[in-house]
Design an enzyme around this catalytic site. Structure first.
Site, short mmCIF file in Angstrom:
data_model
loop_
_atom_site.label_atom_id
_atom_site.label_comp_id
_atom_site.label_asym_id
_atom_site.label_seq_id
_atom_site.Cartn_x
_atom_site.Cartn_y
_atom_site.Cartn_z
CB CYS A 3 -22.97 14.94 -13.04
SG CYS A 3 -23.65 13.44 -13.72
CB CYS A 49 -25.45 14.23 -16.71
SG CYS A 49 -23.84 14.99 -16.68
CE LYS A 88 -28.40 15.62 -20.70
NZ LYS A 88 -27.10 16.17 -20.99
CE1 TYR A 113 -19.87 19.33 -25.69
CE2 TYR A 113 -21.10 17.35 -25.13
CZ TYR A 113 -19.92 17.96 -25.52
OH TYR A 113 -18.81 17.20 -25.73
CD GLU A 129 -27.23 17.62 -24.03
OE1 GLU A 129 -26.51 16.68 -24.30
OE2 GLU A 129 -27.30 18.10 -22.88
CG HIS A 176 -30.79 -7.61 -41.18
ND1 HIS A 176 -30.62 -6.40 -41.82
CD2 HIS A 176 -31.90 -8.18 -41.70
CE1 HIS A 176 -31.58 -6.26 -42.71
NE2 HIS A 176 -32.38 -7.30 -42.65
CD GLU A 227 -28.33 -4.23 -40.92
OE1 GLU A 227 -27.88 -5.21 -41.52
OE2 GLU A 227 -29.55 -4.08 -40.66
P1 NDP Z 1 -20.29 24.94 -24.90
O1 NDP Z 1 -18.91 25.46 -24.74
O2 NDP Z 1 -20.54 23.59 -25.46
O3 NDP Z 1 -21.13 25.96 -25.79
C1 NDP Z 1 -21.20 27.32 -25.49
C2 NDP Z 1 -21.97 27.98 -26.61
O4 NDP Z 1 -22.24 29.33 -26.28
C3 NDP Z 1 -21.20 27.99 -27.91
O5 NDP Z 1 -22.10 27.77 -28.96
C4 NDP Z 1 -20.61 29.39 -27.95
O6 NDP Z 1 -20.40 29.87 -29.24
C5 NDP Z 1 -21.72 30.18 -27.30
N1 NDP Z 1 -21.28 31.40 -26.65
C6 NDP Z 1 -20.24 31.56 -25.80
N2 NDP Z 1 -20.16 32.85 -25.40
C7 NDP Z 1 -21.17 33.51 -26.01
C8 NDP Z 1 -21.60 34.85 -26.01
N3 NDP Z 1 -20.98 35.79 -25.29
N4 NDP Z 1 -22.68 35.17 -26.75
C9 NDP Z 1 -23.31 34.23 -27.49
N5 NDP Z 1 -22.94 32.96 -27.54
C10 NDP Z 1 -21.88 32.58 -26.80
O7 NDP Z 1 -20.93 25.15 -23.45
P2 NDP Z 1 -22.26 24.62 -22.81
O8 NDP Z 1 -22.64 25.69 -21.85
O9 NDP Z 1 -23.26 24.19 -23.82
O10 NDP Z 1 -21.77 23.32 -22.05
C11 NDP Z 1 -20.66 23.40 -21.15
C12 NDP Z 1 -19.90 22.10 -21.10
O11 NDP Z 1 -20.67 21.15 -20.39
C13 NDP Z 1 -19.67 21.45 -22.46
O12 NDP Z 1 -18.50 21.92 -23.06
C14 NDP Z 1 -19.56 20.00 -22.11
O13 NDP Z 1 -18.23 19.71 -21.80
C15 NDP Z 1 -20.43 19.85 -20.88
N6 NDP Z 1 -21.72 19.22 -21.23
C16 NDP Z 1 -21.73 17.95 -21.72
C17 NDP Z 1 -22.92 17.32 -22.05
C18 NDP Z 1 -22.90 15.96 -22.62
O14 NDP Z 1 -21.89 15.27 -22.52
N7 NDP Z 1 -23.97 15.49 -23.24
C19 NDP Z 1 -24.20 18.00 -21.87
C20 NDP Z 1 -24.08 19.33 -21.37
C21 NDP Z 1 -22.88 19.90 -21.06
P3 NDP Z 1 -19.08 29.51 -30.10
O15 NDP Z 1 -19.27 28.12 -30.62
O16 NDP Z 1 -19.09 30.53 -31.17
O17 NDP Z 1 -17.94 29.65 -29.16
#
Ligand code: NDP
Length: 486
Positions: free
Chosen positions: A43, A48, A51, A178, A182, A469, A474
């Site tokens: 984080c 976080c 980022k 995510y 982002e 407002h 709202e």
């Molecule tokens: P996520 O699990 O959110 O997303 C992973 C993405 O990668 C999905 O779209 C997935 O597709 C895709 N993917 C997975 N494997 C492959 C592959 N082999 N080839 C192509 N695409 C693939 O993970 P992130 O890495 O974005 O984030 C990890 C975690 O970190 C999040 O789950 C969250 O909990 C935390 N996080 C939270 C934030 C916040 O609160 N603002 C900010 C950043 C991270 P599919 O959908 O098809 O599975």
């Protein structure tokens, strides 16, 4: 006298581990913590916090344009990554210092090295020394996972992005979660030409469909070249694919490079060797300066000695725990991303506090994972709590209250961006089951809406609240008629 060196040994100095260590220390327990990298964990050091600072930096480009439309006479230059990066590094140094001090002031003894579990009550440090503890807490987090694919080593991950020496001109972002969404916004705002490939039909799988659609539209409007139903199948250094191309060679890459600031982990090859040729599932071939994999994260359970002592590991590499974060070995607990429950910093912190309450205050406290508000710092921003429309209608009969409109600030200057305010309401109990906001500062708004939803507020409770407002939110208390029932 205890027969152990410590009452608690924590492995991992991220948000969860540090909080658990210092709250345990405050109960009078003798606590130690080992961290092999920088204190603060994902984080603070590579997630976080940096980022969000990059989100702030990236939104100025749009703010400058809007300011001009509002009548300000301004001239802006290009974004200076070097200046931002230097400031970012000193901020992270400052925050790491705070984390170290918090531990010191709580009487926690720290070891700046890797630790692994040797038996149910023993931890072995990288220098070979062993320490015993009545309880061991594993809070080692996770790491980005990269698809197994030819040339994947030339891509970077979110761990590397904060170490870039300069911003690329073009970037391919792989993934639709995510991190991918982002960084698509961040990089576009900083002036990078971003292309994003997501293998599914719509980004941000698992969230409310209407919100996902609006976010994807907003990302495209801001300039992200988003391709859904598209994945990457092969990568090469562009020069190896076509010798006429500018850039480095595979041998340049293999020669390796140190991280620019000498800190953090850096795979010698990553992102240092010049433009990358990419082939995608739709048959397209493109060249990008950088490829960022944001394809999920994997718990850090490798080489921790866990299986050898009987700690159960799940299919995704996560430590299996019960509602008190206890593993199959009664003296060993685990919290945070390494358990792959809800991978969010505030959740890891709560798991750490519930662990201390259970083990050191004699008050068994299960972790409450229900109705956790969260924000995705996409541009436009997304705040959400509770069930999506799709999840809720599987569960019971619902009413959907939603409005999507151009907010005053943007309408005034004829910008086309829209916001969404949406409530999912149970027909039977009238409770608000979900609240979804796509708008600037949606993260701030959902924190407050989350209190009402967690308290079990009904739609009529929302209606009884007087509107503030003129604001965007709202609408949450003025929507009178459901747009649909299901
Ligand atoms: P996520 O699990 O959110 O997303 C992973 C993405 O990668 C999905 O779209 C997935 O597709 C895709 N993917 C997975 N494997 C492959 C592959 N082999 N080839 C192509 N695409 C693939 O993970 P992130 O890495 O974005 O984030 C990890 C975690 O970190 C999040 O789950 C969250 O909990 C935390 N996080 C939270 C934030 C916040 O609160 N603002 C900010 C950043 C991270 P599919 O959908 O098809 O599975």
């Amino acid at each position: 006298m205890s027969k152990f060196d410590y009452d608690l040994f924590v492995i991992g100095g991220g948000s969860g581990g540090v909080r658990a260590a210092r709250v345990a220390g405050a109960t009078g327990a003798k606590v130690a913590l080992a961290e092999e990298d920088r204190y603060g964990g994902t984080c603070v050091i590579r997630g976080c916090v940096p980022k969000k600072l990059m989100v702030f930096a990236s939104t100025y480009s749009e703010a400058f344009q809007e300011a001009a439309a509002y009548g300000w006479e301004i001239s802006t230059g290009a974004f200076n990554w070097g200046a931002f990066h230097e400031r970012l590094n000193s901020e992270l140094d400052r925050l790491e210092g705070i984390y170290r001090n918090l531990l010191k002031n709580s009487g926690v003894e720290t070891f700046d090295q890797r630790a692994k579990v040797a038996d149910a009550h023993t931890v072995e440090l990288a220098d070979g020394t062993t320490k015993t503890a009545k309880h061991i807490l594993i809070a080692v987090g996770g790491h980005p996972s990269v698809p197994d694919m030819p040339g994947a080593e030339y891509g970077i991950t979110s761990d590397d992005i904060f170490h870039l020496e300069k911003l690329p001109e073009t970037m391919l972002i792989v993934g639709g979660g995510y991190i991918a969404c982002e960084f698509a916004g961040i990089m576009t705002g900083l002036g990078v030409k971003v292309c994003q490939y997501y293998r599914g039909a719509q980004v941000l799988r698992g969230f409310d469909d209407e919100a996902r659609g609006l976010i994807a539209d907003g990302m495209r409007d801001r300039g992200v070249d988003l391709h859904t139903g598209t994945n990457i199948i092969e990568m090469k250094l562009a020069k190896d694919h076509d010798p006429e191309m500018e850039g480095g060679t595979a041998s340049d890459a293999a020669a390796g490079a140190e991280p620019p600031d000498g800190k953090g982990k850096w795979d010698g090859k990553r992102g240092t060797a010049g433009p990358i040729w990419v082939k995608s599932t739709n048959g397209g071939e493109m060249v990008f300066d950088q490829v960022l994999f944001a394809t999920g994260r994997t718990p850090n359970t490798k080489d921790l000695g866990l299986e050898d002592v009987g700690v159960k590991i799940g299919r995704r590499g996560e430590i299996i725990v019960d509602e008190y974060s206890q593993t199959d070995v009664p003296s060993i607990y685990a919290i945070g991303d390494v358990t792959n429950r809800v991978n969010l910093t505030p959740v890891a912190i709560r798991e750490g506090m519930a662990f201390v309450e259970t083990v050191f205050n004699g008050n068994p406290t299960p972790v409450d994972h229900d109705l956790i508000p969260s924000a995705v710092f996409t541009q436009p921003e997304f705040g959400t709590v509770g069930l999506s429309e799709e999840e809720a209608r599987e569960q019971e009969e619902i009413e959907v209250y939603a409005t999507s409109f151009r907010p005053m600030q943007q309408a005034f200057i004829d910008e086309k961006g829209r916001v969404l305010m949406k409530l999912i309401v149970s027909k039977e109990t009238r409770k608000v089951l979900g609240c979804h906001i796509v708008a600037d500062h949606a993260g701030e708004m959902i924190q407050l809406a989350g209190i009402a939803v967690k308290m079990g507020a009904t739609k009529e409770d929302f209606d009884r609240v007087c509107a503030v407002h003129p604001t965007m939110s709202e609408e949450l208390v003025t929507m009178k008629v459901p747009v649909r029932t299901a």
